[in-house]
Design an enzyme around this catalytic site. Structure first.
Site, PDB file in Angstrom:
ATOM      1  N   ARG A   1       0.860  -1.443  -0.169  1.00  0.00           N
ATOM      2  CA  ARG A   1       0.182  -0.070  -0.432  1.00  0.00           C
ATOM      3  C   ARG A   1       1.013   0.990  -0.261  1.00  0.00           C
ATOM      4  O   ARG A   1       0.588   2.348  -0.208  1.00  0.00           O
ATOM      5  CB  ARG A   1      -0.757   0.431   1.369  1.00  0.00           C
ATOM      6  CG  ARG A   1      -2.079  -0.100   0.960  1.00  0.00           C
ATOM      7  CD  ARG A   1      -2.576  -0.151   3.273  1.00  0.00           C
ATOM      8  NE  ARG A   1      -4.129   0.542   2.633  1.00  0.00           N
ATOM      9  CZ  ARG A   1      -5.688  -0.360   2.951  1.00  0.00           C
ATOM     10  NH1 ARG A   1      -5.124  -2.221   2.157  1.00  0.00           N
ATOM     11  NH2 ARG A   1      -6.615   0.288   2.826  1.00  0.00           N
TER      12      ARG A   1
ATOM     13  N   ARG B   1     -18.653  -1.844   9.894  1.00  0.00           N
ATOM     14  CA  ARG B   1     -17.243  -2.074   9.897  1.00  0.00           C
ATOM     15  C   ARG B   1     -17.075  -0.410  10.699  1.00  0.00           C
ATOM     16  O   ARG B   1     -17.391   0.842   9.713  1.00  0.00           O
ATOM     17  CB  ARG B   1     -15.912  -1.678   8.702  1.00  0.00           C
ATOM     18  CG  ARG B   1     -14.988  -2.458   8.907  1.00  0.00           C
ATOM     19  CD  ARG B   1     -14.832  -3.056   7.764  1.00  0.00           C
ATOM     20  NE  ARG B   1     -12.757  -2.272   6.900  1.00  0.00           N
ATOM     21  CZ  ARG B   1     -12.415  -2.135   6.390  1.00  0.00           C
ATOM     22  NH1 ARG B   1     -13.001  -3.564   5.250  1.00  0.00           N
ATOM     23  NH2 ARG B   1     -12.020  -1.514   6.063  1.00  0.00           N
TER      24      ARG B   1
ATOM     25  N   ARG C   1     -21.963  -1.054   3.410  1.00  0.00           N
ATOM     26  CA  ARG C   1     -21.267  -1.826   3.272  1.00  0.00           C
ATOM     27  C   ARG C   1     -21.126  -2.904   5.121  1.00  0.00           C
ATOM     28  O   ARG C   1     -21.504  -2.252   6.086  1.00  0.00           O
ATOM     29  CB  ARG C   1     -19.540  -2.167   3.003  1.00  0.00           C
ATOM     30  CG  ARG C   1     -18.840  -3.158   3.484  1.00  0.00           C
ATOM     31  CD  ARG C   1     -17.800  -3.668   3.584  1.00  0.00           C
ATOM     32  NE  ARG C   1     -16.737  -2.251   4.165  1.00  0.00           N
ATOM     33  CZ  ARG C   1     -15.575  -2.326   3.862  1.00  0.00           C
ATOM     34  NH1 ARG C   1     -14.315  -2.527   2.676  1.00  0.00           N
ATOM     35  NH2 ARG C   1     -14.887  -1.471   3.730  1.00  0.00           N
TER      36      ARG C   1
ATOM     37  N   ARG D   1      -9.670   7.912   4.151  1.00  0.00           N
ATOM     38  CA  ARG D   1      -8.847   6.651   3.478  1.00  0.00           C
ATOM     39  C   ARG D   1      -8.524   7.266   1.678  1.00  0.00           C
ATOM     40  O   ARG D   1      -7.950   6.748   1.349  1.00  0.00           O
ATOM     41  CB  ARG D   1      -9.951   5.398   3.558  1.00  0.00           C
ATOM     42  CG  ARG D   1      -9.721   5.041   4.985  1.00  0.00           C
ATOM     43  CD  ARG D   1     -10.796   4.469   5.713  1.00  0.00           C
ATOM     44  NE  ARG D   1     -11.019   3.083   4.597  1.00  0.00           N
ATOM     45  CZ  ARG D   1     -12.389   2.750   5.369  1.00  0.00           C
ATOM     46  NH1 ARG D   1     -13.091   2.917   5.132  1.00  0.00           N
ATOM     47  NH2 ARG D   1     -12.011   1.437   3.723  1.00  0.00           N
TER      48      ARG D   1
END
Ligand code: AP5
Ligand code: MG
Length: 223
Positions: free
Chosen positions: A90, A164, A129, A175
């Site tokens: 990453r 989450r 999600r 993010r």
């Protein structure tokens, strides 16, 4: 070809969704650094306490700790025939570390698959999600709801679906910012190695994206 595959893509692009399917197809382990960190958090380990502030803030866990965990995981017997790495590398230093780790054993990565989704699509997806804390299955209230209401619909599992904690809008935006600044440059890194494969995934269902991924795997002789 070998079966050492790296999944690239922004948060929420569908790396996990596709990685699970690829790993199933290749009978190779799916290794998600995010899942590993969340398991440490859940189990209250020392590593969990160390990584929590980074996950909560949508920041990257320091390279040194992340690389040590991955290097250790890749030594396990189940990785001999290949693996699907999801969420690692990453950053360019992480990508360089992985290249070195592999080369030290005379190995190379076989493919880096970039799941390309525009930012606007991602925020809505991540807000919807849900995941099963018991078996890890990923759902989406809009695109792939559970067939069992608020419970997991995987065979033999009845976990209660959760959101989450880093899927709050402010954290999602952070993010994405970190992704563009620190992670996106590794696309060029793998392009220059000749192993980058880009899958355009805007407005495409998970099944449609997987059909494109399967085609890549077939062309490469992996599946
Ligand atoms: P991590 O867990 O890797 O999170 P992420 O990269 O932000 O990616 P996500 O898991 O959110 O998204 P995804 O691409 O897997 O999408 P998914 O398949 O779930 O990392 C979390 C944190 O851990 C990081 O912020 C960092 O702090 C730390 N970390 C992890 N690795 C690290 C590293 N190497 N170095 C440093 N720190 C690290 O899909 C998203 C949603 O969309 C789901 O609801 C799904 O059902 C749905 N969906 C999927 N595909 C489609 C489609 N085609 N159409 C419609 N909906 C879809
Ligand atoms: Mg994921």
């Amino acid at each position: 070809m070998g079966r050492r595959i790296v999944m690239l893509g922004a948060p929420g692009a569908g790396k996990g969704t596709q990685a699970v399917r690829i790993a199933g197809r290749l009978a190779a382990p799916h290794i998600s650094t995010g899942d590993i960190f969340r398991a440490h958090l859940k189990n209250g380990t020392a590593i969990g306490r160390q990584v929590q502030p980074y996950l909560d803030a949508g920041q990257l866990v320091p390279d040194e700790l992340t690389c040590a965990i991955v290097a250790d995981r890749l030594q396990a017997d189940d990785c001999r025939g290949g693996y699907v790495l999801d969420g690692f590398p990453r950053s360019v230093p992480q990508a360089e570390m992985l290249t070195k780790l592999l080369r030290d054993h005379g190995d190379d990565l076989d493919m880096a698959i970039d799941i390309a989704v525009p930012d606007e699509e991602i925020v809505g997806r991540l807000a919807a999600r849900r995941f099963c804390p018991k078996c890890g299955k990923i759902f989406n209230l809009k695109f792939s709801p559970s067939g069992n209401g608020k419970k997991c619909d995987a065979p033999g599992c009845d976990g209660t679906l959760e959101r989450r904690s880093d899927d709050e809008e402010e954290t999602i935006r952070e993010r994405l910012r970190v992704y563009h600044e620190t992670t996106e440059p590794i696309i060029g890194y793998y392009e220059s190695q000749g192993i980058l494969r880009t899958v355009p995934a805007a407005k495409a269902s998970a099944d449609d994206v997987f059909a494109k991924v399967e085609e890549l795997l077939r062309t490469a002789g992996a599946a």
